[in-house]
Structure formats: C-alpha cells, structure tokens
Motif scaffolding. Structure first.
Motif, PDB file in Angstrom:
ATOM      1  N   THR A 361       3.480  -8.244  -1.416  1.00 20.46           N
ATOM      2  CA  THR A 361       4.876  -7.802  -1.377  1.00 20.46           C
ATOM      3  C   THR A 361       5.805  -8.929  -0.930  1.00 20.46           C
ATOM      4  O   THR A 361       7.011  -8.745  -0.890  1.00 20.46           O
ATOM      5  CB  THR A 361       5.067  -6.611  -0.419  1.00 20.46           C
ATOM      6  N   GLY A 443       3.268   3.115 -12.855  1.00 18.75           N
ATOM      7  CA  GLY A 443       2.918   2.425 -11.614  1.00 18.75           C
ATOM      8  C   GLY A 443       3.773   2.945 -10.470  1.00 18.75           C
ATOM      9  O   GLY A 443       3.308   3.141  -9.357  1.00 18.75           O
ATOM     10  N   ARG A 448       4.411   8.565  -6.319  1.00 15.77           N
ATOM     11  CA  ARG A 448       5.708   8.747  -5.644  1.00 15.77           C
ATOM     12  C   ARG A 448       6.755   9.035  -6.717  1.00 15.77           C
ATOM     13  O   ARG A 448       6.538   8.756  -7.892  1.00 15.77           O
ATOM     14  CB  ARG A 448       6.058   7.515  -4.804  1.00 15.77           C
TER      15      ARG A 448
ATOM     16  N   GLY B 173       6.049  -1.535   1.443  1.00 16.68           N
ATOM     17  CA  GLY B 173       5.216  -1.596   0.236  1.00 16.68           C
ATOM     18  C   GLY B 173       5.986  -1.770  -1.058  1.00 16.68           C
ATOM     19  O   GLY B 173       5.397  -1.717  -2.128  1.00 16.68           O
ATOM     20  N   PHE B 174       7.277  -2.009  -0.973  1.00 14.89           N
ATOM     21  CA  PHE B 174       8.071  -2.130  -2.198  1.00 14.89           C
ATOM     22  C   PHE B 174       7.719  -3.422  -2.962  1.00 14.89           C
ATOM     23  O   PHE B 174       7.011  -3.369  -3.955  1.00 14.89           O
ATOM     24  CB  PHE B 174       9.567  -2.029  -1.881  1.00 14.89           C
ATOM     25  N   GLY B 175       8.192  -4.539  -2.484  1.00 16.81           N
ATOM     26  CA  GLY B 175       7.791  -5.821  -3.078  1.00 16.81           C
ATOM     27  C   GLY B 175       8.220  -6.046  -4.516  1.00 16.81           C
ATOM     28  O   GLY B 175       7.565  -6.775  -5.255  1.00 16.81           O
ATOM     29  N   PHE B 178       5.869  -5.778  -7.662  1.00 12.60           N
ATOM     30  CA  PHE B 178       4.607  -5.329  -7.059  1.00 12.60           C
ATOM     31  C   PHE B 178       4.498  -3.804  -7.091  1.00 12.60           C
ATOM     32  O   PHE B 178       3.435  -3.241  -7.352  1.00 12.60           O
ATOM     33  CB  PHE B 178       4.543  -5.839  -5.608  1.00 12.60           C
ATOM     34  N   ALA B 179       5.624  -3.123  -6.843  1.00 16.05           N
ATOM     35  CA  ALA B 179       5.616  -1.662  -6.779  1.00 16.05           C
ATOM     36  C   ALA B 179       5.225  -1.034  -8.114  1.00 16.05           C
ATOM     37  O   ALA B 179       4.650   0.053  -8.155  1.00 16.05           O
ATOM     38  CB  ALA B 179       6.983  -1.144  -6.338  1.00 16.05           C
ATOM     39  N   LEU B 180       5.540  -1.740  -9.187  1.00 11.22           N
ATOM     40  CA  LEU B 180       5.179  -1.237 -10.517  1.00 11.22           C
ATOM     41  C   LEU B 180       3.772  -1.668 -10.915  1.00 11.22           C
ATOM     42  O   LEU B 180       2.988  -0.893 -11.438  1.00 11.22           O
ATOM     43  CB  LEU B 180       6.161  -1.782 -11.552  1.00 11.22           C
ATOM     44  N   LYS B 181       3.464  -2.946 -10.642  1.00 10.60           N
ATOM     45  CA  LYS B 181       2.190  -3.499 -11.095  1.00 10.60           C
ATOM     46  C   LYS B 181       1.027  -2.969 -10.285  1.00 10.60           C
ATOM     47  O   LYS B 181      -0.072  -2.804 -10.793  1.00 10.60           O
ATOM     48  CB  LYS B 181       2.214  -5.017 -10.948  1.00 10.60           C
ATOM     49  N   PHE B 182       1.250  -2.792  -9.012  1.00 13.33           N
ATOM     50  CA  PHE B 182       0.177  -2.328  -8.136  1.00 13.33           C
ATOM     51  C   PHE B 182       0.629  -1.038  -7.452  1.00 13.33           C
ATOM     52  O   PHE B 182       0.672  -0.936  -6.229  1.00 13.33           O
ATOM     53  CB  PHE B 182      -0.185  -3.409  -7.108  1.00 13.33           C
ATOM     54  N   GLY B 183       0.980  -0.075  -8.300  1.00 12.95           N
ATOM     55  CA  GLY B 183       1.567   1.169  -7.807  1.00 12.95           C
ATOM     56  C   GLY B 183       0.704   1.891  -6.782  1.00 12.95           C
ATOM     57  O   GLY B 183       1.230   2.457  -5.821  1.00 12.95           O
ATOM     58  N   SER B 186       0.920  -0.034  -3.499  1.00 11.68           N
ATOM     59  CA  SER B 186       2.291   0.081  -3.032  1.00 11.68           C
ATOM     60  C   SER B 186       2.555   1.472  -2.434  1.00 11.68           C
ATOM     61  O   SER B 186       3.122   1.600  -1.345  1.00 11.68           O
ATOM     62  CB  SER B 186       3.230  -0.188  -4.213  1.00 11.68           C
TER      63      SER B 186
END
Ligand code: SF4
Lengths: 469, 243
Positions: A361, A443, A448, B173-175, B178-183, B186
């Motif tokens: 992150t 993703g 969420r 955990g946003f990043g 990153f939030a999309l790729k490693f949901g 995250s």
C-alpha cells in the motif's frame, strides 16, 4: 530456494483464510511490534544511533571493494580462507567441494538466510551429506519440510500445538506441550549431532573488515557450537554484509536486536576470527568464508543501492499490514515483506515476481521503522518503474494508465468523462448509495462496497463561479 | 493571501461536498481562494504505477496552473504528499524545473496543516453533536507530519468529542491500485481498521483522505455497520455534513 512468487495472489488468498496462521500472525504484531517500540523508547538518542547506523552501512557500500579486500587480507592473515561466489550455484559448489575435501559426512548448521537463497541443504543432501539445522525454528522447519516464513522468526507461522504434534511424530517420544519441555527435547536430539558433526555451517550478520572476523547474533547458543565444535567451520554470507570496524558493528548491534526481537541485546553475540591458534583449546582447525554476490553488485551504484544497507532485522515485515495479513510464505522466496518485495524481483528476475512490488500500500510504516533508514516504499516504487519500463505490466493496466494520463491532460474532455462517470456510478449506487458489485471492479467490491458518488462533479457545481468571473 | 485550492480528482468525482467545505474553511480564514479551472490530477496514479513520464507531464501542468498562488492547499494528505515529497524526485534530472518544483513544494499544504499552522484558524464554522474517532491516513501522517493539526481543529468544533481508536496510525489497506489488484488483502486490512473503529465506539470516523474514506466506508457497510458515519475532516470543520 525455488521461487514460487508467481503464485502470490493464489497463495495470499489461502493464507487469508487460514485461521491458524491468522492467530499466529496476531502474536507477532504484539511481541515484535510492541517490543521494538519499547526498546526504542528506552534510548534518548535513538534517532542519532539510527542515523549513524545508516551512515555506516552506506559508507561500507560506497567502498565495498576496498572493505572486502581488507576483510580478505585480515581473515587470511588469521588462517581463514575466503572464497568468492558469483552465483548461488557457485556457493553451493564451493561448500560441497569443501565437504569432500574434508571428508565431511555430517554437517550442523546455524541459521543462514543466504544458504536458503542457495538451497544449500538440498545441494548437500544431493552430495550424500547429512545436514542438521540447529536453530530451533529451522530445526522444526527441517522436520516439517517447510520453508521459513520470516527472516528472524522462521517458524512464526506455526502454533505450539503443531510443533508438539510434529515432535511427537518425528521424535517418537511422549507428547510435550510446554515451550521449555519442547526446547529441552530438541536440545537432547541435537546434542549428539553437534558432537558428531565434521563441519559447521553458519551465516554471518556482519563481516568486519578491520579484523577479518565474522559475527553472528543468536539467542539459543547453537551458533557457538556450530562455529566452534566441528573441525571445519564454513561461514556463508552476502558480500554486502561487510562493515569497516568493530566500533561500527557495536553501533549496528544497538539497532539490530531492538528492531528484530525487541531485545536490547541477543543472548549471544559471537565474533569468530581465524582458526584455532597454537595452544588454544577451542575453535575449528579450518575456517572458510564464502562471500556470495548473486545479484548484489547489480544494485551497487544504482538507485536501488540503499536496499543493500539492510541488516535483516525483520522490522519492516513485522510492521507491514500486508505481511501481517498473509505471513511470509505467499511471497514465494527467502525474503518476505517490504524488503523482500524489493530484493526478490531484483535477485530472481523481475518477471518471476511480478506481484511482489505491487502488493504494497506504500503506507511507509516499513520506512519509518527501518533501523538503517531504507526508504522502502520509494524502492518498491522504483521496482514498479522497472516493470513499467520493461513492459511487464499487464496490458489493461498500461491501457488504463495511458487513458487516464491522456484524459487528465485534456481538461474539457476530462470534465465530460468525469461527469458521465459520476452519474453512472451514482445510478449504480441506487437509493442506498452503495455499489455492491462494480463491473470490472470485483477486486474492490468482492469483500466491501463502493460508496457511490454524489452525482455531479465539483467542477460542474462550481462552474458558475468560473463563468461569472 | 491568494490560496489555490487543489480539489483533487477523487473529491471532484466522488464528493464535491468536501471541496466546497475546504472552500468555506479557507474563506473563513480570510484567504482569497482561487480554483484553477483546468486542474485535474496530480499524477499520483501514474507515478505509483511506475509511469514516471505521465506523472511528470501532469506535474508540469499542475505547476503552471498554480504558479500565481501564494499557497496550494489540498483536502488530501496523499495528493499534497505527492506534490511535496515526490515531485522533486520526478525532476531530479532537470535542474531548470527543479527550482520551480522546489518553490511549489514550499507553498503546498495539506488542508488541516494549512489551517492550523499557516493561517492559525481559531474559530471553525462547523458544529457536531457526538463522538468521533480520527484515522491518520498514511501519506498525511508519514510524509507530511499531519497528526496534531486535525485534532487541534476538531477540538474547536462545538459539541464534538474525540475518542482515539487503537492503531489509529495503521494503514486502512487502500493503497490506490492495490485496493483493486489485491482486493482480498486490501479488504482484510480494512476489516482490521473497521474493528478498531468499532472498538472506539464513535458516531463517526473522521479522516483527511478520500481514498481511505471510500475504503473504510465500503468495508464498514459490507460488514453490516450502517450507522457509523465516515466523514472528511473538512466537512466536519465546515459544518458541511450531509443531513
Ligand atoms: S529493510 Fe530495514 S527493517 Fe527491513 S529487514 Fe532490512 S534493515 Fe530491517
């Protein structure tokens, strides 16, 4: 060690669902994170020590060739033999040749992450040599045929129960449950190996140029036995571990245990210099030091050189929200967490570890705690840049970035696109203003929701001010 | 004092309300606020994905747009951090531009930092009945040292009490991408943040970055929490909170 970093995503998913692992990882946060914070708070000049530590490592790297030559001279003068291994395979070959030369049948080892890089145990086993890991954690892993999941606490992913089961099964003794009993049992099993081994293999936390010594820090004392009892001692480590003076090492030792295990100092700090001298009763008859490159010199002089300052304390992974969520195995090689996300792609090839630098992150908790001030998020980003330059990013990411970059340069078009986007997303959000399932954004919405936008962009709502003026 | 408001792309698209709240606060502090019309994005998505070239183009664009401002203020630690801590890195090989970048950096502030430390805003327009907890977003905290500023300002909001949560400084955990790729990862990190928010037992979690807001609110709602509000610090300070 075999690289399985390509499977990062799938393995991370398994790890998130592994309740035992999750429980083990929570312990780590408490013990190591709090331990470090407490030990750092005790020092009133902590930042000055940290600054000095970073400077020492940087100085060593800036003059790496000189200090390595100085180390070799001084080590040789004390009866050690220094070997240079350009690759991991070469390092293995040197160890196997030494074992053959000294007719070693049994080898005891203390913990060495560099030997994990090489897959040394497998190479020795293939040469018909028995290898026994003597660090408690590594011993457990050897029995369980597992890889370390942490550079300081290799067995952190296992619960005490699992170790009890493993010992009962492998040792064939009544099941023990207390940590002290389990440790005693391991000691009893290991003692004859120490006494019967022909060769001891250790790593080195540092090698000291001015004295030609290798240094290890341990808590169990096994390192002392490995380096002194067998007639041959082989130390294997990376070329970047050199430190100019004993004084410098003393400074670094104020940082390493505090950041690694939350100790002011480890139970043992062993400095090994040369072979057993005339009239001395202890120490090996033969001492060989193998200094391995295996990708390190490629970093020297590059914008990634700061990574080589690393003293392998593990603080970056202990504090990393990603490591804390999935543990070390998902990273797929020797080095996990933030430092591994930089080192692994650089040592095993960018294309073999594509996910690692992206699975971060960039929260910079690692950079803040690193005792030698390695700007880890910046280095992770630089590895991403290398991926981008070499066209290793997936097409959809490149296309997305290009589209975004281009649109953002054309404000009129950007205004239209965002206005449409805001409306579309607001519509998808419905009356609850939440998007539960975003097309192409699984993703995000897998576990969420996505709060929906207000519906109009700031630009639209503010527009009249611009038109008025 | 002429202050350029950098609205940021996420506020523009998702929560214009926050942009207007920032405007209210800056005007309350007596600033002359300008909002350059052609502004879009600071270049962070490209930069963090390894695409330096596109980041550099957008950085140049932003520099030009805000050239005439005494200060550049953004309601986001991550965008202000991008400018202050990362723009210099984009122009290391361009000394002519480097000087311009340096001047931009010196003038760029995260909103609460600007309000608390530059204009020293004493009275805030907003009121809030209830207990809030504050999440420290990573870039604001660790790149810009934004920690006491929002808390000091919130303390001036009538009716508001602050209850600190455990691990307030830990990433949500946003990043970005990153939030999309490693949901999965995250969301797992976000879940931990939500548990900490719940532990504080507050009516609202307040923070200063839209990415974290969307992440935290998204996870709170999915875990079944429909009551804890997720508010930008600017909304609370300006009293510009949705009904
Ligand atoms: S990168 Fe820094 S924090 Fe991480 S292991 Fe190395 S020295 Fe420790």
């Amino acid at each position: 060690m075999q690289v399985t970093s390509m499977h990062f995503k799938a393995r991370a998913k398994e790890k998130l669902a592994d309740a035992k692992l999750q429980a083990a990882l929570r312990k780590l946060q408490g013990n190591f994170v709090k331990g470090r914070a407490d030990r750092v708070a005790e020092l009133d000049n902590f930042e000055a020590i940290r600054e000095a530590g970073a400077e020492i490592r940087e100085r060593a790297l800036a003059n790496l060739d000189l200090y390595l030559a100085e180390f070799e001279n001084n080590a040789t003068a004390r009866g050690a033999v220094v070997h240079w291994a350009e690759t991991a395979e070469q390092a293995n070959r040197i160890v196997c040749e030494l074992a053959a030369q000294y007719k070693a049948r049994k080898v005891v080892k203390s913990k060495s992450m560099v030997s994990e890089e090489c897959g040394l145990n497998d190479a020795l086993a293939a040469a018909g040599i028995e290898v026994i890991e003597t660090d408690l954690g590594e011993y457990i892993l050897q029995l369980a045929h597992e890889a370390p999941s942490h550079i300081v606490a290799p067995v952190v992913h296992k619960s005490r129960d699992e170790v009890s089961d493993l010992f009962e099964q492998k040792h064939g003794k009544p099941r023990k449950t207390g940590i002290a009993e389990l440790t005693r049992e391991a000691r009893e099993m290991l003692r004859p190996h120490f006494l019967g081994a022909d060769m001891g293999i250790s790593g080195a936390n540092f090698i000291i140029a001015e004295t030609g010594s290798t240094l290890i820090v341990t808590n169990e004392g096994n390192g002392r036995m490995v380096t002194t009892l067998p007639r041959v001692h082989v130390a294997i480590t990376g070329i970047e571990k050199v430190v100019p003076t004993l004084e410098d090492v003393a400074t670094l030792l104020r940082l390493l245990p505090r950041h690694g295990t939350g100790q002011t100092i480890t139970n043992y700090v062993s400095v090994t210099t040369g072979i057993r001298g005339a009239g001395e009763s202890e120490g090996p008859e033969h001492f060989h030091v193998i200094l391995m490159d295996a990708g390190r010199t490629r970093l020297i002089g590059s914008d990634l050189q700061p990574m080589l300052r690393c003293i392998r304390c593990g603080a970056c992974m202990n504090h990393c929200p990603v490591y804390q969520s999935i543990g070390g195995h998902a990273y797929g090689w020797v080095y996990p967490g933030p430092m591994g996300s930089v080192l692994t792609p650089l040592y095993v090839g960018l294309e073999n570890a594509l996910d690692l630098p992206n699975a971060a992150t960039l929260c910079n908790q690692c950079g803040v705690v690193c005792p030698v001030k390695i700007p880890l998020p910046d280095l992770i980003r630089k590895v991403r840049e290398r991926q981008f330059e070499r066209g290793l990013k997936p097409w959809w990411e490149r296309a997305g970035l290009a589209l975004w970059g281009w649109t953002a340069r054309h404000p009129a078009l950007y205004a239209i696109m965002t206005a449409i986007g805001a409306r579309a997303l607001a519509w998808m959000g419905g009356s609850g203003k939440l998007i539960h399932n975003l097309p192409l954004g699984g993703g995000w919405t897998g576990r969420r929701d996505l709060p929906a936008p207000q519906g109009k962009t700031f630009r639209e709502m503010y527009g009249r001010h611009w038109r008025r003026s | 004092m002429r202050v350029g408001l950098f609205v940021t792309c996420l506020v523009d698209l998702m929560r214009p309300r926050i942009g207007f709240a920032a405007l209210t606060l800056l005007e309350a502090a007596g600033c002359e606020v300008v909002v350059p019309e052609t502004q879009t994005c600071c270049g962070q998505p490209g930069y963090n994905s390894g695409d330096r070239r596109s980041a550099r183009v957008l950085a140049r664009k932003l520099m030009t747009e805000f050239e005439a401002c005494d200060y550049v203020v953004a309601p986001s630690g991550s965008c202000a951090g991008m400018i202050r801590t990362h723009y210099p890195d984009l122009f290391t090989d361009d000394p002519a531009e480097a000087e311009r970048v340096k001047r931009l950096c010196e003038r760029t502030r995260e909103l609460t930092d600007f309000l608390a430390n530059v204009v020293k805003l004493e009275r805030v327009p907003g009121t809030f009945e209830g207990k809030v907890t504050y999440h420290d977003s990573c870039s604001g905290l660790r790149e810009l040292g934004v920690k006491t500023q929002p808390r000091a300002l919130l303390a001036r909001v009538p009716g508001l009490t602050l209850e600190e949560m455990p691990e307030a400084e830990v990433c949500c955990g946003f990043g970005g991408a990153f939030a999309l790729k490693f949901g999965d990862i995250s969301s797992h990190i976000a879940e931990r943040k939500c548990a900490n928010i719940a532990a504080a037992g507050a009516d609202a979690v307040v923070l200063g970055d839209l990415g974290c807001m969307l992440n935290i609110e998204g996870r709170l709602r999915r875990r079944g929490d429909t009551t804890t509000r997720v508010l930008h610090v600017a909304e609370v300070l300006a009293g510009n909170v949705e009904g």
